[in-house]
Design a protein around this motif. Structure first.
Motif, PDB file in Angstrom:
ATOM      1  N   MET A   1       0.829  -1.207   0.000  1.00 37.55           N
ATOM      2  CA  MET A   1       0.000   0.000   0.000  1.00 37.55           C
ATOM      3  C   MET A   1       0.864   1.259   0.000  1.00 37.55           C
ATOM      4  O   MET A   1       0.570   2.215  -0.711  1.00 37.55           O
ATOM      5  CB  MET A   1      -0.938  -0.013   1.208  1.00 37.55           C
ATOM      6  N   GLU A   2       1.946   1.260   0.805  1.00 32.03           N
ATOM      7  CA  GLU A   2       2.805   2.441   0.880  1.00 32.03           C
ATOM      8  C   GLU A   2       3.452   2.753  -0.462  1.00 32.03           C
ATOM      9  O   GLU A   2       3.613   3.918  -0.835  1.00 32.03           O
ATOM     10  CB  GLU A   2       3.877   2.249   1.955  1.00 32.03           C
ATOM     11  N   SER A   3       3.834   1.722  -1.216  1.00 33.80           N
ATOM     12  CA  SER A   3       4.445   1.964  -2.529  1.00 33.80           C
ATOM     13  C   SER A   3       3.432   2.594  -3.479  1.00 33.80           C
ATOM     14  O   SER A   3       3.791   3.432  -4.323  1.00 33.80           O
ATOM     15  CB  SER A   3       4.982   0.655  -3.116  1.00 33.80           C
ATOM     16  N   TYR A   5       0.986   4.595  -2.545  1.00 37.96           N
ATOM     17  CA  TYR A   5       0.874   5.999  -2.135  1.00 37.96           C
ATOM     18  C   TYR A   5       2.050   6.813  -2.662  1.00 37.96           C
ATOM     19  O   TYR A   5       1.888   7.977  -3.056  1.00 37.96           O
ATOM     20  CB  TYR A   5       0.807   6.106  -0.605  1.00 37.96           C
ATOM     21  N   ARG A   6       3.243   6.218  -2.681  1.00 41.01           N
ATOM     22  CA  ARG A   6       4.410   6.930  -3.207  1.00 41.01           C
ATOM     23  C   ARG A   6       4.235   7.225  -4.701  1.00 41.01           C
ATOM     24  O   ARG A   6       4.564   8.315  -5.174  1.00 41.01           O
ATOM     25  CB  ARG A   6       5.679   6.128  -2.954  1.00 41.01           C
ATOM     26  N   ASP A   9       1.679  10.011  -5.062  1.00 38.98           N
ATOM     27  CA  ASP A   9       2.272  11.301  -4.737  1.00 38.98           C
ATOM     28  C   ASP A   9       3.179  11.796  -5.864  1.00 38.98           C
ATOM     29  O   ASP A   9       3.142  12.975  -6.248  1.00 38.98           O
ATOM     30  CB  ASP A   9       3.065  11.179  -3.435  1.00 38.98           C
ATOM     31  N   HIS A  59      -0.635  15.233  -0.035  1.00 37.19           N
ATOM     32  CA  HIS A  59      -0.202  14.139   0.835  1.00 37.19           C
ATOM     33  C   HIS A  59      -1.355  13.503   1.614  1.00 37.19           C
ATOM     34  O   HIS A  59      -1.132  12.666   2.489  1.00 37.19           O
ATOM     35  CB  HIS A  59       0.860  14.645   1.827  1.00 37.19           C
ATOM     36  N   LYS A  61      -4.064  10.981   2.578  1.00 40.80           N
ATOM     37  CA  LYS A  61      -4.191   9.566   2.258  1.00 40.80           C
ATOM     38  C   LYS A  61      -5.638   9.071   2.206  1.00 40.80           C
ATOM     39  O   LYS A  61      -5.877   7.871   2.182  1.00 40.80           O
ATOM     40  CB  LYS A  61      -3.398   8.743   3.274  1.00 40.80           C
ATOM     41  N   ASN A  88      -8.178   1.820   6.408  1.00 36.47           N
ATOM     42  CA  ASN A  88      -7.139   2.791   6.741  1.00 36.47           C
ATOM     43  C   ASN A  88      -7.602   4.234   6.540  1.00 36.47           C
ATOM     44  O   ASN A  88      -6.785   5.140   6.450  1.00 36.47           O
ATOM     45  CB  ASN A  88      -5.894   2.530   5.889  1.00 36.47           C
TER      46      ASN A  88
END
Length: 393
Positions: A1-3, A5-6, A9, A59, A61, A88
């Motif tokens: 998930m974090e990748s 979001y990157r 962004d 930024h 989320k 989340n």
């Protein structure tokens, strides 16, 4: 998930400034499932990113853009991903190129039912359904290429008004004078006809080569893959499109085309309809004297937009044909457009307005029909500048 979001962004930070499309103001933001459909290269991904940028901080989320090309989705369903996103705190999920995911229609409907706090906006190729929304779950919107008005706004930064059909017919002279106080659209017409419809002109690459690549991708992916056409038949499909583009606008001789590409009449008909759904061709029905269509066979086929004319058949571009293509394209599908049997008339709009498209002024005019004239800045009566039809959206 974090990748993801990157990536989200990064795309927002690097997308650059673009024109807020007219479709922004037509979408019902209260709908929880929204489809943005259109042909390849029309700017659907950019539209999603612009939508996010106008609604959320960079930024934040609560919203996430995801391309379904990610291999992650080979083992994770859309429903499972949406459930994790909502858990989340996610509120808006943007799903790009969703047609590549199996059973995507059903997955979206499950998400709408299971996650009432989640809004999903997805993009899809036109070829999987129709412009009326068939096969597209939720509220469906068609994203078209740039109108002449939008192209001028991007190139000059001048804010220009949308002009209604009624105002064009009745008050075109007044509106022309107002527009000409800021800009002369005639000076930009050739640029638009050649490279103004697709947002590819915003990229620092050769427009024609870029569009040619796009056309081939439409054939190889949007038609061959989605329609499950045997890849070995691709040369026939490409040849058919080229042969039609050489003669368009014209009637379709199905028997001759079938003979030329070595296939059956029914196959040619199916290919032509598929290329219309892919927004490569436009079919215009025949109109009888009574104003009704008596045959399912179209009387005229055109290339879908003027930019395609210069790429599909660059060696023999006919200006008159390009201008007819421009007129038909700018009217889109909000009007009922037919092809009459009368000589000297190219189109009939809404069974009422007979139009002839001309390059320049002539000495002979029929007071019972309208003329859209390219090399005309300000019109009079039934003589209307062609450029003003590029202000309908």
């Amino acid at each position: 998930m974090e990748s993801l979001y990157r990536t989200h962004d990064y795309l927002l930070r690097t997308k650059g400034s673009t024109l807020i499309r007219q479709l922004f103001y037509e979408i019902d933001d209260n709908e929880r499932l929204i489809g943005i459909v259109g042909p390849r290269g029309i700017g659907k991904t950019t539209f999603l990113l612009d939508w996010v940028a106008s609604k959320y901080d960079t930024h934040e989320k609560k919203c996430l853009y995801v391309n379904l090309n990610q291999f992650f989705f080979t083992t994770t369903s859309i429903v499972e991903f949406a459930e994790s996103f909502v858990a989340n705190g996610g509120k808006l999920l943007l799903l790009d190129q969703i047609f590549k995911y199996p059973d995507w229609q059903n997955q979206l409907l499950i998400c709408r039912e299971r996650f009432p706090e989640l809004q999903i906006i997805y993009t899809c190729s036109m070829i999987v359904g129709t412009e009326e929304g068939e096969n597209f779950p939720g509220c469906c919107y068609n994203l078209r290429g740039f109108s002449l008005r939008e192209f001028l706004e991007v190139k000059t930064g001048i804010k220009l008004p949308i002009i209604s059909w009624n105002d064009i017919i009745k008050h075109h002279r007044d509106f022309s004078r107002t527009i000409l106080e800021s800009i002369n659209p005639c000076n930009w017409m050739q640029d638009y006809l050649h490279h103004g419809y697709y947002p590819l002109f915003l990229e620092k690459r050769n427009y024609s080569e870029n569009l040619l690549k796009n056309i081939n991708m439409m054939l190889e992916v949007d038609l061959m893959y989605i329609r499950n056409i045997d890849q070995r038949l691709l040369p026939k499909l490409r040849k058919l499109l080229y042969l039609i583009s050489k003669e368009a606008p014209s009637s379709i001789n199905v028997s001759r085309l079938a003979s030329s590409i070595g296939t059956s009449r029914s196959t040619v008909t199916n290919y032509v309809l598929a290329m219309q759904e892919a927004h490569l061709l436009t079919l215009v029905e025949r109109r009888t004297a009574m104003g009704s269509n008596t045959s399912k066979t179209p009387s005229k086929v055109l290339v879908e937009n003027s930019n395609l004319c210069y790429v599909l058949n660059p060696e023999q571009v006919d200006t008159t044909d390009v201008l007819q293509t421009f007129f038909r394209n700018q009217l889109g599908n909000k009007f009922h457009i037919t092809s009459p049997s009368k000589r000297g008339v190219h189109f009939v709009v809404d069974d009422k307005y007979e139009f002839r498209i001309d390059k320049d002024r002539s000495s002979r005019y029929n007071s019972e029909r309208y003329y859209a004239i390219n090399e005309m800045t300000i019109g009079r009566d039934n003589l209307i500048p062609l450029w003003i039809f590029g202000f309908l959206y």
